[in-house]
Design a protein around this motif. Structure first.
Motif, mmCIF file in Angstrom:
data_model
loop_
_atom_site.group_PDB
_atom_site.id
_atom_site.type_symbol
_atom_site.label_atom_id
_atom_site.label_comp_id
_atom_site.label_asym_id
_atom_site.label_seq_id
_atom_site.Cartn_x
_atom_site.Cartn_y
_atom_site.Cartn_z
ATOM 1 N N THR A 1 3.152 15.331 -0.645
ATOM 2 C CA THR A 1 2.140 15.383 -1.717
ATOM 3 C C THR A 1 2.857 15.340 -3.049
ATOM 4 N N PHE A 2 2.109 15.136 -4.090
ATOM 5 C CA PHE A 2 2.617 15.447 -5.419
ATOM 6 C C PHE A 2 1.589 16.338 -6.109
ATOM 7 N N THR A 3 2.088 17.086 -7.015
ATOM 8 C CA THR A 3 1.249 18.122 -7.601
ATOM 9 C C THR A 3 1.233 18.030 -9.128
ATOM 10 N N VAL A 4 0.085 18.298 -9.682
ATOM 11 C CA VAL A 4 -0.062 18.355 -11.145
ATOM 12 C C VAL A 4 -0.026 19.819 -11.549
ATOM 13 N N GLU A 5 0.875 20.134 -12.504
ATOM 14 C CA GLU A 5 1.012 21.518 -12.952
ATOM 15 C C GLU A 5 1.026 21.547 -14.473
ATOM 16 N N ILE B 1 -2.824 21.224 -8.919
ATOM 17 C CA ILE B 1 -3.729 20.339 -8.173
ATOM 18 C C ILE B 1 -2.857 19.441 -7.315
ATOM 19 N N ARG B 2 -3.049 19.583 -6.016
ATOM 20 C CA ARG B 2 -2.280 18.768 -5.057
ATOM 21 C C ARG B 2 -2.984 17.450 -4.866
ATOM 22 N N LEU B 3 -2.176 16.383 -4.790
ATOM 23 C CA LEU B 3 -2.723 15.054 -4.497
ATOM 24 C C LEU B 3 -2.025 14.504 -3.268
ATOM 25 N N GLU B 4 -2.799 13.960 -2.394
ATOM 26 C CA GLU B 4 -2.273 13.487 -1.112
ATOM 27 C C GLU B 4 -2.492 11.993 -1.007
ATOM 28 N N PRO B 5 -1.516 11.188 -1.421
ATOM 29 C CA PRO B 5 -1.702 9.732 -1.411
ATOM 30 C C PRO B 5 -1.478 9.169 -0.015
ATOM 31 N N GLU B 6 -1.926 7.942 0.132
ATOM 32 C CA GLU B 6 -1.719 7.289 1.432
ATOM 33 C C GLU B 6 -0.475 6.421 1.427
ATOM 34 N N GLY B 7 -0.127 5.827 0.332
ATOM 35 C CA GLY B 7 1.017 4.920 0.301
ATOM 36 C C GLY B 7 2.321 5.644 0.031
ATOM 37 N N ASP B 8 3.266 4.882 -0.535
ATOM 38 C CA ASP B 8 4.572 5.444 -0.859
ATOM 39 C C ASP B 8 4.405 6.558 -1.900
ATOM 40 N N LEU B 9 5.062 7.684 -1.578
ATOM 41 C CA LEU B 9 4.827 8.883 -2.391
ATOM 42 C C LEU B 9 5.329 8.709 -3.819
ATOM 43 N N GLU B 10 6.607 8.254 -3.947
ATOM 44 C CA GLU B 10 7.200 8.165 -5.286
ATOM 45 C C GLU B 10 6.465 7.137 -6.132
ATOM 46 N N THR B 11 6.161 5.990 -5.502
ATOM 47 C CA THR B 11 5.492 4.918 -6.248
ATOM 48 C C THR B 11 4.107 5.377 -6.702
ATOM 49 N N THR B 12 3.393 6.007 -5.785
ATOM 50 C CA THR B 12 2.044 6.468 -6.103
ATOM 51 C C THR B 12 2.095 7.543 -7.182
ATOM 52 N N ALA B 13 3.082 8.440 -7.060
ATOM 53 C CA ALA B 13 3.201 9.518 -8.051
ATOM 54 C C ALA B 13 3.481 8.950 -9.434
ATOM 55 N N GLU B 14 4.360 7.939 -9.478
ATOM 56 C CA GLU B 14 4.698 7.343 -10.781
ATOM 57 C C GLU B 14 3.475 6.668 -11.385
ATOM 58 N N ILE C 1 -7.426 8.838 -4.457
ATOM 59 C CA ILE C 1 -6.496 9.856 -3.942
ATOM 60 C C ILE C 1 -7.266 11.161 -3.820
ATOM 61 N N ASP C 2 -7.074 11.823 -2.665
ATOM 62 C CA ASP C 2 -7.731 13.125 -2.493
ATOM 63 C C ASP C 2 -6.992 14.194 -3.271
ATOM 64 N N THR C 3 -7.734 15.142 -3.753
ATOM 65 C CA THR C 3 -7.115 16.252 -4.500
ATOM 66 C C THR C 3 -7.348 17.567 -3.786
ATOM 67 N N ARG C 4 -6.393 18.482 -3.959
ATOM 68 C CA ARG C 4 -6.482 19.818 -3.379
ATOM 69 C C ARG C 4 -6.143 20.819 -4.474
ATOM 70 N N PRO C 5 -7.152 21.329 -5.173
ATOM 71 C CA PRO C 5 -6.863 22.308 -6.223
ATOM 72 C C PRO C 5 -6.408 23.637 -5.632
ATOM 73 N N VAL C 6 -5.500 24.281 -6.338
ATOM 74 C CA VAL C 6 -4.904 25.536 -5.866
ATOM 75 C C VAL C 6 -4.868 26.550 -7.003
ATOM 76 N N LEU C 7 -5.137 27.797 -6.629
ATOM 77 C CA LEU C 7 -4.941 28.909 -7.576
ATOM 78 C C LEU C 7 -4.130 29.971 -6.860
ATOM 79 N N THR C 8 -2.893 30.142 -7.294
ATOM 80 C CA THR C 8 -2.008 31.128 -6.659
ATOM 81 C C THR C 8 -1.837 32.315 -7.597
ATOM 82 N N TYR C 9 -1.931 33.521 -7.054
ATOM 83 C CA TYR C 9 -1.926 34.726 -7.869
ATOM 84 C C TYR C 9 -1.010 35.763 -7.269
ATOM 85 N N LEU C 10 -0.329 36.522 -8.123
ATOM 86 C CA LEU C 10 0.521 37.616 -7.665
ATOM 87 C C LEU C 10 -0.326 38.894 -7.637
#
Lengths: 1133, 230
Positions: A276-280, A473-486, A303-312
């Protein structure tokens, strides 16, 4: 022999009288043109100052956070930028406070600039001459003077430590908000070397420090980054108009083109092992607006997204087993578990939790068990709160796949990089004693891998804040990860508008020129208050012209007798009047320059408090000079020729015998009397009406004051004319005294007498009216409805204070706890806090028109107190009427934010009224409309606009913490309270002043303006005295044979003096009464709105001065009456 | 005017009252007389009898309360203001007790003042010089009134009164402020110029010698005018 020859002969032969007329015209022109010159000079001075301080700057690009230094060059190379701008320079620009180490003297609100050779080159300064070693600084002359600092002295410069993480979020650094640099002064920079550099116009002393860029970057932990880019102007004479708008658009387009996600505080990170790649966000939280953009961009790329909220959380526990300081991730549980039921466990109604195996073993729980979770929340009000909830275990998963992902947690400063748990340094208290060896083992092996997972919605409900409800926010692409992320990086960058997420493109040069027009139109106000001086000068000119014409009545008579028609005689005297007006105007033009220079000198010296700068100088504007001259000349010509009209009814016979119609007994025409009486009454009604209309709304107060005052004066002068003209038919009803003879003399030439009364009345009007506006300070300051709201102290801080000093933990955090104990300096002291958006001073202390004023946030607690008074509101409901602060929560359909401002600032600085809008960020795509819902009465809030805190946090989320305080302290202890707070809160730059002194400073400006205008009244008095003296002297000279007769029948010098003084007294007191009465009526509305109360003592003193000056006018006449050889006059023709 | 042309000045039932706060004050009552071109008349009477008032009424300076004044059948008081001024400029010449010269103008300029009404006249200057010569002041053309004696000033006033060749010459105490010698000179000039111009001459005077030189002699007393020609 031609008419022109006759005119020339007339003018030269009667040169003494004509000179007096020309001088009178000259004074009128000088005052009028001089007032316009003052206005244009102030505007030109402000403009020069602003442009000088800008140097080569045209547009300023700022960012809420720090951006790459290279952005400056990239901006210049983008699109058409290089065509529109001369260059670009990256700098750090922050506000700080500076302490002179040796003496301890402090200066707050200092502009701190981190610069390198690019900055100096940008301004065309040889960078070799402005080299700075690492620990050396340049300071401005103003700062050096304020600190009494010299070269090589040490300075402590403290600035705010920038943080992407908001201080009022859980992980915000609240206690470490600043950095102090110890630096030596290399040189005091003069203005010519940009020592006064500033891209916001202000006329006061420029207080600046120039630090090496790398030095401050290091101190602020922002190596290679800046927060400001300067774009340079190509044509320094250009200052606005269409070009400026085009350049602004070019700069905005450039920012949109070259800003990267990094510049916007966003990051797209590839997480290879999760495919995956993630937006932060650098802030640790992604706000809702950005999350929406990420989502829409992802959907556009399928691209599907997976939002995340992580807390201590502080702990997870069941019964007596507790697992401390664990990370919990809120996301779509289907990512880590096969459990599919909804938000809550349908069996228990408790939110579900999926534990990893480690956590389940540690807590000894199985599916179906209930856990208690405890966590910290930082409340906006400034306190850390502990909350808890129950979770029901619905699954236990192995630490693998999606459940084995330490990147689900954002970078927590002080935590993520720690080697072990005991090395944690979070911005909140943790109990290291709770950490067990197994916790350290987990940390060593799994680092920030979450131990528990809950549904995203549950997480948002528990831990969402105004800063956002996602950590990534996690994104889960179908193609090449680096290319899609760029590709996604580019798409996301294109979708996010930099100008909507913290970048501001500020047209500094254009706004500076616009602001130079000034909050206060000096020229206009000088014209208003010079109006009566101009009228006095014109009256004086008319008076002398009249005296000259009366001297030549026989000449006019012979011209009539020899067949000159009245029109031709008019032309002759009209030509003389025109010539005198021209000559007077020439005198006036020269005098106008001198007069204006004197006023400007006065503003730099005596009246410095009104303008706060010594940088105002005379700028001779041909337009101002020409306008004033033309106006003065025209007015003079008209008033002089009007004098002629009053003489035309006289018959040739009367003229030949040297007697005017007004001095001969004529049959009193009742119609004439009626007309005059009706005119006087009508003018009085109109005058009072104008004053009342201005008081209730439609007309401006200035128009009401001057227009109403003028009409009332004319009414009283008409009444005086009627009274003087209706000479008594019998001499007295009692004994015939010498003084009554003097009074009777005043009625022999009613026209002259009325002119004298008008002169004195004009001066008295200005002097009385201006003095009545004088504000005193001090009284009633503890009154909650006063201008201080009953507060005794006011404080500003440089660095925001997040902690609440009204709570125990807040006091502890701020190191104030002991001060609040019984006997401590802060016992029974309360602090009322306000958030602050820095900006320009909107008070009369700022000569520039504030385009971007300070904004304060009003808390509900403060608003509920109902302190301060209001002059006008939009209140409709009883609650709003009772407490207008409630208006700050009114809803407007167009989204305008309700705001409150001080009435004085609204009227004189911002030129707005209740109900009007002020638009912030006017030239951007994100304007903020503030609607004025109420006006405070003469308050300490004259520098800013006030909005409700909930609106503030919504529209200005980047301004965190509290930076303005009102302090309730006993008046006798304010010194100790101020010292205590400034000492313990020195690191925040806590600066305390007396609320009364703050208000007095505003009054001082107003009072200084009034003193300026009172000086004009004094000049009017001089003119009035001169005119009165001239008339009295002329009357004596005309009556020399009468006085000779009185001497012959036994009147002594004392009797003659009494006659002169009696006539003087009648005219003087009539003028005084007329001027004072009209002034009091004209100022009544303003006086009532200020709560009544006249400065009786000073008014009385001024009136005594007027009386003394007026009586001195009769000195010359009395001397002539008493000393000249009058008896000789009896023997001559 | 053509020398010798017959001109008739006719005053009929002339009365004059002044309004005062105390009511109307009668000055003249039902005065009538007639004069032809070339005639001279003197009016004597006690001070305050209205002699100057009568002169001003005849000269178009002040309208009568009732009665008429006509010159060749033309009543100036029926004329509009502008034409009345033209009437005074062209038909009437005044000599006052106080010469009323303009102190800022020279002798020549003072004589030319009446000619300013109608605009530049190339012959006016020559005529003025001629008149000044006739009154014996040609060497003083450029002198100002302050540089002249009382008698000389009155001679200039006389020349000014004649510059427009008026049909009626009205003199109000022309020698009242002069010593005997000056008075004699002025008186002689007055009649000499009157003879030349064949104008109607009316003199108000206390000087009996001057009065008796006139063909017609009147006395104004008690608001009425009576002939006293022996």
């Amino acid at each position: 022999m031609t008419l022109l020859t006759l005119v020339r002969r007339n003018v030269l032969h009667f040169w003494q009288t004509n000179l007096a007329v020309a001088v009178g015209v000259g004074v009128a022109v000088a005052v009028l043109a001089g007032a316009l010159l003052v206005g244009s000079s102030v505007r030109a001075s402000l403009r020069s100052l602003a442009l000088e301080r800008l140097g080569s700057v045209d547009i300023v690009v700022t960012s809420a956070g720090f951006v790459r230094e290279s952005l400056a060059d990239e901006l210049l190379d983008a699109g058409e930028t290089r065509e529109g701008f001369a260059g670009a320079a990256p700098i750090v620009a922050v506000e700080g406070f500076v302490t002179h180490q040796a003496s301890g003297r402090r200066a707050s609100g200092v502009q701190v600039y981190g610069v390198d050779e690019r900055f100096w080159r940008f301004h065309g300064i040889d960078s070799d001459t402005v080299r700075l070693d690492r620990n050396r600084v340049f300071v401005s002359e103003g700062l050096a003077r304020e600190l009494e600092a010299a070269v090589d002295d040490s300075l402590l410069v403290r600035v705010e430590l920038p943080s992407a993480i908001p201080i009022s979020s859980l992980h915000g650094r609240r206690d470490d908000v600043g950095r102090t640099l110890r630096l030596g002064i290399e040189r005091v920079l003069p203005p010519g070397e940009q020592g006064e550099f500033s891209f916001r116009p202000q006329q006061g002393l420029a207080r600046s420090v120039f630090i090496p860029l790398t030095r401050i970057q290091q101190a602020l932990e922002q190596e290679g980054r800046v927060n400001t880019v300067l774009l340079g102007v190509k044509d320094q004479s250009g200052d606005g108009g269409v070009d400026a708008i085009e350049r602004l658009a070019t700069a905005e387009a450039a920012i949109r083109a070259v800003a990267t996600l990094d510049d916007l505080g966003l990051r797209v990170r590839v997480v290879s092992d999760q495919q995956t790649f993630t937006v932060e966000s650098a802030a640790g939280l992604i706000n809702d607006a950005t999350a929406a953009v990420v989502d829409s961009t992802a959907r556009a790329s399928r691209i599907d997204t997976r939002p995340v909220l992580t807390y201590l959380v502080n702990q997870l526990g069941r019964d007596d087993r507790v697992m401390p300081y664990s990370l919990v991730a809120a996301l779509d549980l289907g990512v880590v578990s096969n459990w599919e039921d909804g938000l809550t466990d349908s069996d228990s109604g408790t939110p579900p939790v999926v534990l990893n195996e480690w956590a389940a073993d540690d807590l000894g729980v199985v599916v179906g068990d209930t856990l208690a979770v405890e966590y910290y929340v930082w409340e906006d009000e400034g306190r850390l709160e502990t909350r808890g909830t129950d979770l029901r275990v619905v699954d236990v998963v192995p630490i693998e796949g999606a459940a084995d992902d330490p990147t689900l947690a954002p970078d927590y400063p002080g935590i993520t990089e720690a080697v072990d748990l005991v090395g944690w340094d979070p911005p909140f208290e943790i109990d290291l004693g709770l950490i067990r060896p197994q916790d350290e083992d987990y940390w060593d092996e799994y680092r920030t891998t979450p131990k528990a997972f809950i549904p995203l919605e549950t997480g948002r409900q528990l831990w969402g804040s105004r800063w956002g409800s996602l950590t990534s926010i996690r994104l889960e692409p179908e193609g090449d990860l680096e290319t899609t992320a760029e590709r996604f990086r580019q798409d996301l960058r294109a979708a996010v508008d930099p100008l909507a997420v913290g970048f501001v493109v500020y047209p500094a040069r254009a706004l500076a020129v616009e602001a130079s027009a000034g909050a206060t139109d000096f020229g206009l106000y000088f014209i208003y208050f010079s109006f009566f001086l101009v009228v006095s000068a014109l009256l004086l000119a008319s008076l002398f012209f009249r005296l000259g014409v009366e001297q030549r009545l026989a000449e006019i008579g012979i011209l009539r007798a020899t067949g000159f028609p009245p029109a031709k005689i008019w032309r002759v005297f009209g030509a003389e009047a025109l010539l005198l007006s021209v000559v007077g105007s020439v005198i006036g033009v020269i005098a106008a320059v001198v007069y204006a220079e004197l006023i400007m000198w006065g503003l730099r010296t005596w009246w410095l408090d009104a303008v706060g700068t010594t940088r105002l100088s005379l700028h001779v504007s041909p337009m101002a000079l020409a306008s004033g001259t033309a106006g003065g000349m025209l007015a003079a010509f008209v008033s002089i020729t009007l004098t002629l009209r009053s003489l035309s009814p006289a018959s040739p016979r009367s003229l030949l015998t040297g007697v005017t119609a007004e001095s001969t007994p004529t049959e009193v025409a009742s119609s004439g009397w009626s007309r005059a009486v009706v005119t006087s009454v009508a003018l009085c009604v109109l005058g009072v009406g104008l004053v009342l209309i201005a008081a209730v709304g439609p007309l401006s107060p200035t128009v009401g004051f001057f227009g109403g005052g003028l009409l009332l004066l004319c009414s009283l002068l008409t009444a005086a004319w009627v009274w003087l003209h209706g000479r008594p038919r019998y001499h007295t009803s009692g004994s015939w005294t010498v003084t009554q003879l003097g009074f009777r003399n005043a009625t022999s030439r009613p026209g002259r007498s009325v002119l004298c009364i008008a002169l004195i009345a004009s001066a008295a009007f200005i002097i009385v009216a201006v003095d009545a506006f004088h504000r005193e300070g001090g009284a009633g300051e503890l009154d909650p409805l006063s201008g201080t709201g009953g507060y005794t102290l006011v404080a500003d801080t440089l660095l925001p204070i997040a902690h609440d000093p009204s709570t125990a933990t807040g006091r502890d955090s701020l190191n104030l706890f002991d001060f609040y104990e019984p006997g401590g300096p802060l016992e029974d002291v309360t602090l009322t806090r306000f958030r602050l958006r820095p900006g320009e001073d909107a008070s009369c202390l700022n000569l520039y028109q504030a385009k971007d004023p300070r904004v304060l946030a009003v808390t509900d607690a403060f608003a509920s107190l109902g302190r301060f008074s209001f002059t006008g509101t939009l209140a409709e409901t009883p609650d709003e009427v009772d407490n207008p602060w409630q208006l700050l929560h009114r809803e407007f359909d167009d989204g305008a934010v309700p705001a409150i401002a001080d009435a004085t600032s609204l009227t004189y600085a911002l030129h707005l009224a209740v109900g009007d809008d002020f638009v912030l960020n006017r030239d951007t795509d994100n304007p903020i409309r503030l609607r004025i819902v109420a006006a405070l009465s003469d308050s300490i809030f004259q520098r800013e606009l006030l909005i409700a805190e909930d609106h503030f946090t919504r529209v200005f989320p980047q301004y965190d913490g509290y930076r303005f305080f009102l302090i309730d302290a006993h008046p006798e202890r304010t010194g100790d309270v101020a010292a205590a707070l400034e000492d313990r809160l020195a690191d925040y730059g806590f600066d305390v002043v007396s609320a009364g002194e703050r208000l007095a400073a505003f009054h001082q400006v107003e009072n200084t303006y009034l003193a300026t205008f009172q000086t004009l009244g004094g000049l009017g008095l001089v003119l009035g005295t001169f005119g009165l003296g001239a008339v009295l002297l002329r009357n004596i000279l005309e009556r020399r044979r009468e006085l000779a007769l009185l001497r012959a029948v036994g009147f002594n010098a004392g009797h003659l003096s009494l006659i002169v003084l009696a006539e003087n007294a009648l005219l003087l007191f009539a003028g005084l009464f007329a001027g004072t009465a009209c002034a009091l009526v004209a100022i009544a509305p303003a006086w009532i709105s200020r709560g009544g109360g006249l400065p009786i003592l000073s008014l009385t003193a001024l009136l005594v001065v007027v009386v003394v000056a007026g009586f001195s006018a009769s000195l010359g006449a009395t001397l002539v009456a008493v000393r000249s050889p009058l008896l000789r006059a009896l023997r001559t023709e | 005017m053509v020398v010798g042309e017959c001109v008739v000045l006719e005053v009929k039932n002339l009365s004059k009252q002044y309004a005062t706060p105390h009511g109307a004050l009668p000055i003249l009552s039902d005065i009538s007389f007639s004069l032809d071109g070339g005639d001279s008349a003197s009016i004597v009477g006690p001070s305050g009898s209205g002699k100057s008032t009568l002169l001003y009424l005849v000269g178009g300076l002040e309208p009568p309360t009732s009665g008429t004044v006509t010159l060749d059948g033309q009543n100036p008081y029926t004329l509009p203001e502008r034409e009345l001024a033209v009437f005074r400029n062209t038909q009437i010449g005044f000599v006052f007790q106080d010469h009323l010269l303009l102190p800022q103008c020279s002798v020549l300029e003072n004589v030319l003042v009446p000619t300013l009404v109608t605009g530049p006249d190339p012959r006016a200057t020559d005529r003025a010089v001629d008149l000044i010569e006739q009154v014996g002041l040609k060497p003083r053309l450029e002198h100002r009134p302050a540089e002249l004696s009382g008698g000389e000033r009155q001679r200039v006033a006389l020349a000014r009164a004649l510059i427009r060749e008026p049909r009626v010459l009205l003199c109000d105490e022309p020698t009242g402020n002069l010593d005997r010698d000056s008075a004699d000179i002025v008186s002689s000039l007055l009649f000499e110029l009157h003879q030349r111009q064949k104008a109607i001459l009316v003199i108000v005077t206390h000087n009996t010698t001057l009065a008796q030189r006139c063909a017609a002699q009147y006395r104004l007393d008690g608001q009425h005018l009576d002939s006293t020609r022996p």
